[in-house]
Design a protein around this motif. Sequence first.
Motif, PDB file in Angstrom:
ATOM      1  N   ASP A  43       0.799  -1.220   0.000  1.00 56.40           N
ATOM      2  CA  ASP A  43       0.000   0.000   0.000  1.00 56.40           C
ATOM      3  C   ASP A  43       0.836   1.276   0.000  1.00 56.40           C
ATOM      4  OD1 ASP A  43       1.010  -0.202   2.557  1.00 56.40           O
ATOM      5  OD2 ASP A  43      -0.850   0.349   3.556  1.00 56.40           O
ATOM      6  N   LEU A  44       2.128   1.159  -0.237  1.00 56.07           N
ATOM      7  CA  LEU A  44       3.011   2.322  -0.212  1.00 56.07           C
ATOM      8  C   LEU A  44       3.943   2.264  -1.422  1.00 56.07           C
ATOM      9  CD1 LEU A  44       3.692   4.830   1.418  1.00 56.07           C
ATOM     10  CD2 LEU A  44       5.206   3.455   2.805  1.00 56.07           C
ATOM     11  N   PRO A  45       3.528   2.906  -2.529  1.00 54.40           N
ATOM     12  CA  PRO A  45       4.355   2.861  -3.736  1.00 54.40           C
ATOM     13  C   PRO A  45       5.656   3.633  -3.538  1.00 54.40           C
ATOM     14  CG  PRO A  45       2.562   4.410  -4.035  1.00 54.40           C
ATOM     15  CD  PRO A  45       2.347   3.745  -2.706  1.00 54.40           C
ATOM     16  N   LEU A  46       6.676   3.198  -4.225  1.00 55.53           N
ATOM     17  CA  LEU A  46       7.977   3.863  -4.148  1.00 55.53           C
ATOM     18  C   LEU A  46       8.234   4.574  -5.470  1.00 55.53           C
ATOM     19  CD1 LEU A  46      10.347   4.197  -2.204  1.00 55.53           C
ATOM     20  CD2 LEU A  46      11.405   2.217  -3.263  1.00 55.53           C
ATOM     21  N   TYR A  47       8.481   5.869  -5.397  1.00 57.01           N
ATOM     22  CA  TYR A  47       8.743   6.657  -6.601  1.00 57.01           C
ATOM     23  C   TYR A  47       9.937   6.057  -7.341  1.00 57.01           C
ATOM     24  CZ  TYR A  47       9.581  10.720  -9.580  1.00 57.01           C
ATOM     25  OH  TYR A  47       9.763  11.552 -10.657  1.00 57.01           O
ATOM     26  N   GLU A  48       9.807   5.947  -8.656  1.00 57.34           N
ATOM     27  CA  GLU A  48      10.862   5.332  -9.460  1.00 57.34           C
ATOM     28  C   GLU A  48      12.189   6.076  -9.310  1.00 57.34           C
ATOM     29  OE1 GLU A  48      11.840   4.286 -14.106  1.00 57.34           O
ATOM     30  OE2 GLU A  48       9.774   4.655 -13.526  1.00 57.34           O
ATOM     31  N   GLY A  49      13.220   5.352  -8.981  1.00 55.02           N
ATOM     32  CA  GLY A  49      14.549   5.929  -8.817  1.00 55.02           C
ATOM     33  C   GLY A  49      14.958   6.148  -7.371  1.00 55.02           C
ATOM     34  N   LEU A  50      13.993   6.180  -6.446  1.00 55.80           N
ATOM     35  CA  LEU A  50      14.335   6.323  -5.031  1.00 55.80           C
ATOM     36  C   LEU A  50      15.017   5.050  -4.545  1.00 55.80           C
ATOM     37  CD1 LEU A  50      11.265   8.027  -3.300  1.00 55.80           C
ATOM     38  CD2 LEU A  50      13.562   8.932  -3.516  1.00 55.80           C
ATOM     39  N   GLU A  51      16.145   5.206  -3.893  1.00 48.59           N
ATOM     40  CA  GLU A  51      16.883   4.061  -3.361  1.00 48.59           C
ATOM     41  C   GLU A  51      17.211   4.305  -1.904  1.00 48.59           C
ATOM     42  OE1 GLU A  51      20.344   3.257  -5.697  1.00 48.59           O
ATOM     43  OE2 GLU A  51      19.199   3.106  -7.549  1.00 48.59           O
ATOM     44  N   PHE A  52      17.057   3.264  -1.108  1.00 46.89           N
ATOM     45  CA  PHE A  52      17.343   3.371   0.323  1.00 46.89           C
ATOM     46  C   PHE A  52      18.842   3.254   0.544  1.00 46.89           C
ATOM     47  CE2 PHE A  52      17.523   1.938   4.743  1.00 46.89           C
ATOM     48  CZ  PHE A  52      16.711   2.885   5.323  1.00 46.89           C
TER      49      PHE A  52
END
Length: 113
Positions: A43-52
């Motif tokens: 239920d929590l999409p990750l914006y494309e390109g964001l990396e932890f």
Amino acid sequence: MKKSIVITCVIFAFLVSGFSIYSYMKEKNSYTGQTVVPEKRDDLPLYEGLEFQEHEYMLKGNHWYAVYEFYKEKLPENGWKLIHKQASLEASGGFMMSWEKDGTLDQWRLEYK
């Protein structure tokens, strides 16, 4: 001959188990302090390109407005409620948003500077 095969199998098993334990501990420790981990939720999409990387999500370039619009649109679609928003409209601006889901059980703070 049998003895060298057994020794080789034991060494191989030791290396594989050691690597598995190391990988598990590294992943577990990398998210320390994170109350909500997008990669582990549907239920929590990750914006494309964001990396932890080291306790925060990173993105190269100045994409703050695209990231802002993405989360402003996608999180309500997944049941999240915006509880605080602050944004700068300057070209090199940024934003901070706080979201909650299911009351205060899940909270996620998003900040882009």
